[in-house]
Write an enzyme that holds these catalytic residues in place. Structure first.
Site, mmCIF file in Angstrom:
data_model
loop_
_atom_site.group_PDB
_atom_site.id
_atom_site.type_symbol
_atom_site.label_atom_id
_atom_site.label_comp_id
_atom_site.label_asym_id
_atom_site.label_seq_id
_atom_site.Cartn_x
_atom_site.Cartn_y
_atom_site.Cartn_z
ATOM 1 N N ASN A 101 0.869 -1.169 0.000
ATOM 2 C CA ASN A 101 0.000 0.000 0.000
ATOM 3 C C ASN A 101 0.911 1.225 0.000
ATOM 4 O OD1 ASN A 101 -1.838 2.014 0.489
ATOM 5 N ND2 ASN A 101 -2.322 1.397 2.589
ATOM 6 N N LYS A 112 0.074 4.293 -0.247
ATOM 7 C CA LYS A 112 -0.620 5.439 0.389
ATOM 8 C C LYS A 112 -0.424 6.718 -0.442
ATOM 9 C CE LYS A 112 0.167 3.218 4.787
ATOM 10 N NZ LYS A 112 0.012 3.295 6.210
ATOM 11 N N HIS A 166 -9.589 0.262 5.059
ATOM 12 C CA HIS A 166 -8.271 0.550 5.659
ATOM 13 C C HIS A 166 -8.445 1.483 6.856
ATOM 14 C CE1 HIS A 166 -4.225 2.090 6.203
ATOM 15 N NE2 HIS A 166 -3.826 0.959 5.642
ATOM 16 N N GLU A 224 -5.085 -5.778 10.386
ATOM 17 C CA GLU A 224 -4.108 -4.721 10.579
ATOM 18 C C GLU A 224 -4.436 -3.963 11.865
ATOM 19 O OE1 GLU A 224 -2.187 -3.383 6.690
ATOM 20 O OE2 GLU A 224 -4.046 -2.280 6.834
ATOM 21 N N SER A 261 3.400 -2.503 10.246
ATOM 22 C CA SER A 261 4.849 -2.454 10.505
ATOM 23 C C SER A 261 5.605 -3.723 10.109
ATOM 24 C CB SER A 261 5.113 -2.075 11.966
ATOM 25 O OG SER A 261 4.676 -0.751 12.203
HETATM 26 C C1 PEP Z 1 -0.861 -0.197 5.893
HETATM 27 O O1 PEP Z 1 -1.085 1.003 5.877
HETATM 28 O O2 PEP Z 1 -1.658 -0.981 5.348
HETATM 29 C C2 PEP Z 1 0.340 -0.677 6.587
HETATM 30 C C3 PEP Z 1 0.418 -1.949 6.841
HETATM 31 O O3 PEP Z 1 1.271 0.266 6.903
HETATM 32 P P1 PEP Z 1 2.702 0.031 7.600
HETATM 33 O O4 PEP Z 1 3.333 -1.163 6.966
HETATM 34 O O5 PEP Z 1 3.468 1.279 7.354
HETATM 35 O O6 PEP Z 1 2.437 -0.201 9.050
#
Ligand code: PEP
Length: 234
Positions: free
Chosen positions: A6, A8, A86, A155, A191
């Site tokens: 992703n 973003k 999300h 998540e 993360s």
């Molecule tokens: C996300 O936004 O879906 C995500 C997993 O972000 P990050 O890996 O930066 O935590």
């Protein structure tokens, strides 16, 4: 396995094009299912083994929805994959479960592959496993958990972009509970980076990963894909 990035609100259209070209080189050498969700202005008709999805769209063909895109704009580039639910859209942009379910239903009717995200905020996590399950159950409201083109991503909100992750035991516990709600492939996100991806990918009931920040470095994302490939060929 399913390995998704992703991006973003990062990378320009030009940078995204080079990112996808570089990614294609490593992804095409594997049998992993690789997805990339670029910023909306970077969507285009990319050919290759990597599936390009949209981070968002409004549940409409077209119309008066200022600032949004609809089916017509996605069809121009052959996009048939969408990220829904999300945590940034739920918590930063204020999407309600009712609206999310409406969006889910619309794109399901269009036959889209949907990566549907669920996860609890920190205060719920601190209240314990039962409360976490109760909270996450509300995020299944109005969602067809038997939809054939569904992928779910667990998540935890407090793990997204923070560098914090649940323990592997905690991930396995939650994934086992979520698998009882839906047989859809289940990704972990929050993360994930090169240093923990292998361990996460090895975990029970984890069918892949959804990666934000660490996926911005294409070479890191390629390393994670190669880990999945290694694990699968064992
Ligand atoms: C996300 O936004 O879906 C995500 C997993 O972000 P990050 O890996 O930066 O935590």
């Amino acid at each position: 396995m399913i390995i998704a990035a992703n991006l973003k609100t990062n990378l320009t259209r030009k940078e995204t094009k080079s990112y996808i070209e570089e990614l294609e080189v490593c992804a095409s050498k594997t049998s992993q299912e690789v997805f990339v969700f670029p910023a909306i202005t970077s969507l285009d008709s990319f050919e290759g083994s990597v599936t390009i999805g949209t981070q968002n769209a409004y549940p409409t063909q077209n119309g008066a929805y200022t600032g949004e895109i609809g089916l017509e704009q996605l069809e121009e580039f052959g996009i048939k994959t969408i990220l829904i639910g999300h945590s940034e859209r739920r918590h930063v942009l204020g999407e309600t479960q009712e609206f999310i379910a409406q969006k889910f239903d619309y794109f399901k009717r269009q036959g889209f592959k949907i990566i549907y995200c669920v996860g609890e905020p920190k205060e719920i996590r601190e209240a314990g496993h039962e409360k976490m399950l109760e909270y996450i159950s509300t995020q299944y409201k109005g969602i067809d958990t038997e939809y054939e083109n569904l992928i779910i991503a667990y998540e935890p909100v407090w793990a997204i972009g923070t560098g914090l992750t649940p323990t592997i035991d905690d991930i396995e516990k939650m994934h086992t509970a979520l698998k009882a709600k839906s047989q859809a492939p289940l990704l972990y996100g929050g993360s994930v980076k090169v240093t923990n991806a292998k361990e996460v990918l090895k975990s029970k009931n984890v069918d892949g990963i959804l990666v934000g920040s660490a996926a911005l470095y294409v070479e890191h994302f390629c390393t994670m894909i190669s880990y999945a490939q290694e694990l699968e060929s064992k």
